[in-house]
Design a protein around this motif. Sequence first.
Motif, PDB file in Angstrom:
ATOM      1  N   VAL A 162       0.839  -1.195   0.000  1.00 28.18           N
ATOM      2  CA  VAL A 162       0.000   0.000   0.000  1.00 28.18           C
ATOM      3  C   VAL A 162       0.875   1.248   0.000  1.00 28.18           C
ATOM      4  O   VAL A 162       1.983   1.242   0.551  1.00 28.18           O
ATOM      5  CB  VAL A 162      -0.917  -0.006   1.245  1.00 28.18           C
ATOM      6  N   THR A 163       0.379   2.325  -0.615  1.00 22.26           N
ATOM      7  CA  THR A 163       1.013   3.637  -0.490  1.00 22.26           C
ATOM      8  C   THR A 163       0.043   4.598   0.189  1.00 22.26           C
ATOM      9  O   THR A 163      -1.168   4.547  -0.037  1.00 22.26           O
ATOM     10  CB  THR A 163       1.418   4.216  -1.855  1.00 22.26           C
ATOM     11  N   ILE A 164       0.605   5.445   1.051  1.00 17.38           N
ATOM     12  CA  ILE A 164      -0.166   6.492   1.741  1.00 17.38           C
ATOM     13  C   ILE A 164       0.440   7.824   1.324  1.00 17.38           C
ATOM     14  O   ILE A 164       1.639   8.061   1.524  1.00 17.38           O
ATOM     15  CB  ILE A 164      -0.089   6.329   3.265  1.00 17.38           C
ATOM     16  N   THR A 165      -0.353   8.683   0.736  1.00 18.33           N
ATOM     17  CA  THR A 165       0.131   9.971   0.231  1.00 18.33           C
ATOM     18  C   THR A 165      -0.576  11.113   0.941  1.00 18.33           C
ATOM     19  O   THR A 165      -1.796  11.075   1.131  1.00 18.33           O
ATOM     20  CB  THR A 165      -0.109  10.095  -1.283  1.00 18.33           C
ATOM     21  N   VAL A 166       0.216  12.110   1.376  1.00 24.77           N
ATOM     22  CA  VAL A 166      -0.348  13.302   1.999  1.00 24.77           C
ATOM     23  C   VAL A 166       0.247  14.534   1.333  1.00 24.77           C
ATOM     24  O   VAL A 166       1.321  14.484   0.736  1.00 24.77           O
ATOM     25  CB  VAL A 166      -0.067  13.348   3.516  1.00 24.77           C
ATOM     26  N   SER A 167      -0.462  15.639   1.461  1.00 29.70           N
ATOM     27  CA  SER A 167      -0.027  16.905   0.881  1.00 29.70           C
ATOM     28  C   SER A 167       0.017  17.965   1.971  1.00 29.70           C
ATOM     29  O   SER A 167      -0.577  17.798   3.042  1.00 29.70           O
ATOM     30  CB  SER A 167      -1.000  17.326  -0.230  1.00 29.70           C
ATOM     31  N   ASP A 168       0.720  19.067   1.665  1.00 26.69           N
ATOM     32  CA  ASP A 168       0.685  20.215   2.580  1.00 26.69           C
ATOM     33  C   ASP A 168      -0.444  21.173   2.223  1.00 26.69           C
ATOM     34  O   ASP A 168      -0.588  22.231   2.828  1.00 26.69           O
ATOM     35  CB  ASP A 168       2.026  20.938   2.596  1.00 26.69           C
ATOM     36  N   GLN A 169      -1.250  20.779   1.226  1.00 25.95           N
ATOM     37  CA  GLN A 169      -2.404  21.572   0.824  1.00 25.95           C
ATOM     38  C   GLN A 169      -3.684  20.824   1.220  1.00 25.95           C
ATOM     39  O   GLN A 169      -3.783  19.609   1.032  1.00 25.95           O
ATOM     40  CB  GLN A 169      -2.407  21.809  -0.690  1.00 25.95           C
ATOM     41  N   ALA A 170      -4.649  21.541   1.760  1.00 23.38           N
ATOM     42  CA  ALA A 170      -5.895  20.920   2.175  1.00 23.38           C
ATOM     43  C   ALA A 170      -6.634  20.342   0.975  1.00 23.38           C
ATOM     44  O   ALA A 170      -6.571  20.878  -0.134  1.00 23.38           O
ATOM     45  CB  ALA A 170      -6.780  21.937   2.892  1.00 23.38           C
ATOM     46  N   GLY A 171      -7.297  19.238   1.195  1.00 28.48           N
ATOM     47  CA  GLY A 171      -8.110  18.618   0.154  1.00 28.48           C
ATOM     48  C   GLY A 171      -9.491  18.311   0.697  1.00 28.48           C
ATOM     49  O   GLY A 171      -9.850  18.718   1.805  1.00 28.48           O
ATOM     50  N   THR A 172     -10.261  17.586  -0.079  1.00 28.10           N
ATOM     51  CA  THR A 172     -11.576  17.144   0.366  1.00 28.10           C
ATOM     52  C   THR A 172     -11.459  15.696   0.824  1.00 28.10           C
ATOM     53  O   THR A 172     -11.170  14.805   0.019  1.00 28.10           O
ATOM     54  CB  THR A 172     -12.608  17.240  -0.768  1.00 28.10           C
ATOM     55  N   ALA A 173     -11.622  15.478   2.113  1.00 29.09           N
ATOM     56  CA  ALA A 173     -11.484  14.122   2.648  1.00 29.09           C
ATOM     57  C   ALA A 173     -12.530  13.204   2.020  1.00 29.09           C
ATOM     58  O   ALA A 173     -13.698  13.578   1.897  1.00 29.09           O
ATOM     59  CB  ALA A 173     -11.646  14.140   4.156  1.00 29.09           C
ATOM     60  N   PRO A 174     -12.127  12.015   1.585  1.00 29.67           N
ATOM     61  CA  PRO A 174     -13.078  11.104   0.941  1.00 29.67           C
ATOM     62  C   PRO A 174     -14.109  10.585   1.929  1.00 29.67           C
ATOM     63  O   PRO A 174     -13.867  10.531   3.140  1.00 29.67           O
ATOM     64  CB  PRO A 174     -12.191   9.974   0.419  1.00 29.67           C
ATOM     65  N   SER A 175     -15.250  10.194   1.416  1.00 31.18           N
ATOM     66  CA  SER A 175     -16.306   9.606   2.230  1.00 31.18           C
ATOM     67  C   SER A 175     -16.648   8.231   1.667  1.00 31.18           C
ATOM     68  O   SER A 175     -16.837   8.082   0.452  1.00 31.18           O
ATOM     69  CB  SER A 175     -17.553  10.502   2.217  1.00 31.18           C
ATOM     70  N   TYR A 176     -16.680   7.234   2.542  1.00 35.37           N
ATOM     71  CA  TYR A 176     -16.956   5.864   2.120  1.00 35.37           C
ATOM     72  C   TYR A 176     -18.138   5.320   2.923  1.00 35.37           C
ATOM     73  O   TYR A 176     -18.324   5.679   4.093  1.00 35.37           O
ATOM     74  CB  TYR A 176     -15.742   4.961   2.372  1.00 35.37           C
ATOM     75  N   PRO A 177     -18.920   4.421   2.339  1.00 33.59           N
ATOM     76  CA  PRO A 177     -20.021   3.827   3.097  1.00 33.59           C
ATOM     77  C   PRO A 177     -19.493   2.916   4.201  1.00 33.59           C
ATOM     78  O   PRO A 177     -18.438   2.298   4.067  1.00 33.59           O
ATOM     79  CB  PRO A 177     -20.796   3.034   2.032  1.00 33.59           C
ATOM     80  N   ALA A 178     -20.237   2.852   5.294  1.00 28.99           N
ATOM     81  CA  ALA A 178     -19.859   1.979   6.408  1.00 28.99           C
ATOM     82  C   ALA A 178     -19.939   0.525   5.972  1.00 28.99           C
ATOM     83  O   ALA A 178     -20.863   0.117   5.269  1.00 28.99           O
ATOM     84  CB  ALA A 178     -20.752   2.229   7.606  1.00 28.99           C
ATOM     85  N   ALA A 179     -18.950  -0.268   6.409  1.00 29.92           N
ATOM     86  CA  ALA A 179     -18.909  -1.691   6.073  1.00 29.92           C
ATOM     87  C   ALA A 179     -19.462  -2.559   7.194  1.00 29.92           C
ATOM     88  O   ALA A 179     -19.508  -3.774   7.066  1.00 29.92           O
ATOM     89  CB  ALA A 179     -17.483  -2.115   5.750  1.00 29.92           C
ATOM     90  N   LEU A 180     -19.869  -1.915   8.302  1.00 29.92           N
ATOM     91  CA  LEU A 180     -20.453  -2.636   9.429  1.00 29.92           C
ATOM     92  C   LEU A 180     -21.656  -1.863   9.938  1.00 29.92           C
ATOM     93  O   LEU A 180     -21.791  -0.657   9.705  1.00 29.92           O
ATOM     94  CB  LEU A 180     -19.448  -2.823  10.560  1.00 29.92           C
TER      95      LEU A 180
END
Length: 448
Positions: free
Chosen positions: A99-117
Amino acid sequence: MKNLGIAVVVLGLIGNLALAQGQTRTLTVSLSTTAGAPIPVAFSLLQLRDAIGAEFPIQWSSLQVRSGTAELPYQIDDLDGNGRISAGDEIAFLAPGPVTITVSDQAGTAPSYPAALQTTPSADGATVIRSQGQVGFTAEVSKQGLVRITGLGTTQALLADELGNLRVSGFPASTFWKDKNLGSHEEKTTLDGMSLQSLKVLPAGPVRVAVVARYTSPLWVGLEQTVVSRVYASGAVEVSNTVTFRGYSDLMKLEHQATRLVVEADPDALHITPLFRRLALADYAKQTPAQYFAERGALKNVGGKSYVAFKATDNLKPSFWGATYIFASPEAWRTNYSPKLQTGVAEIAYGTPPLASDYNAFVAGNQWQFESQEFRTGIFKWLPDELKNVEATKTLFNNPNPWVSHFYPGDSVSWHFLYDAYRAPNTEAAIAYLERRAADLASIRLSR
């Protein structure tokens, strides 16, 4: 000089453009998935911050998680309960591979995912958790704060109970530090001797439901327990159990427990573990661990390697006392498995624990026991007289009697396990799966 001036201007423009677009940093999570199942992965945000670099101004809303080109759902759980992003929070995802985890120093729109439980309250005060992804996987958070696994597939029955129950015994009125007087002995567990201070079942996300339970001991002043349970949609429960001392304590036992794995669903379920590297019962009998279990019909060969396998309700007539095994080396995993139901639950460590060089250090540290359908891991310092004349263990009796563990303010002890509910067609397949699964969990590495 003219060319140098042009170069300076061009570099300046590139730097300004990069600043406007923002900088990113990428972390790599390397792991294997040889067992063929996604790996539950979690890191504290402090771990991410340290790996990225404290000087980099992370905008957490920009965070992305990918496996290859595929976006992976993730969640950040507010484990410390302060209502904001902080070091003690955790990011979690299910990894099908590296897996890769990428972050920026610029604000973005946090993703929204449906609950799996899905979580629902029950009539007895528990919280029922149902996976939307792993068909038939259910768990419950008891009103006392501990998680139990209550179903997998077509097997809807208790499969594991009291995950993270603490067993503690010792001398709560001890003044040993002053006058060598230990006082009277007491033995308690989380469920019958600790006071629940807080219980939080965090919102269900696309990966898991996190549960934080905090306890204090009315007897051992300053002894605190924190159990963090993470119920994954894939059919596993990750448990961190931490004991913190804010006072002085003299203890004989301090053990993490899980209870009644699979035997409620099938009384004929098997108990299976890799062959122990050390076993006091075998040393007393002047045998190797392999000889000890072979003599009891409890040794099984799979793929050229020996394992211990026996009916979980059979105590195998131990050499002393009543525990099926005690003073046993902690290995990478152990399980109760039902061939009839083709279902098991395993306790898996995040790597094979190191083996202490001698019995004194071994008994003073983590060891395994299996007694009263309890998987126990931790300190156990009561010594049977049978070990007095055994060459490997006789030096234990050079210690004071009773030989207590002294804990001081600021000390802490912790355990970390994955309780994996799985299906396998037979015992051989269950063992092969768990060997791979344990190796997969041990392979998780975070790097930049």
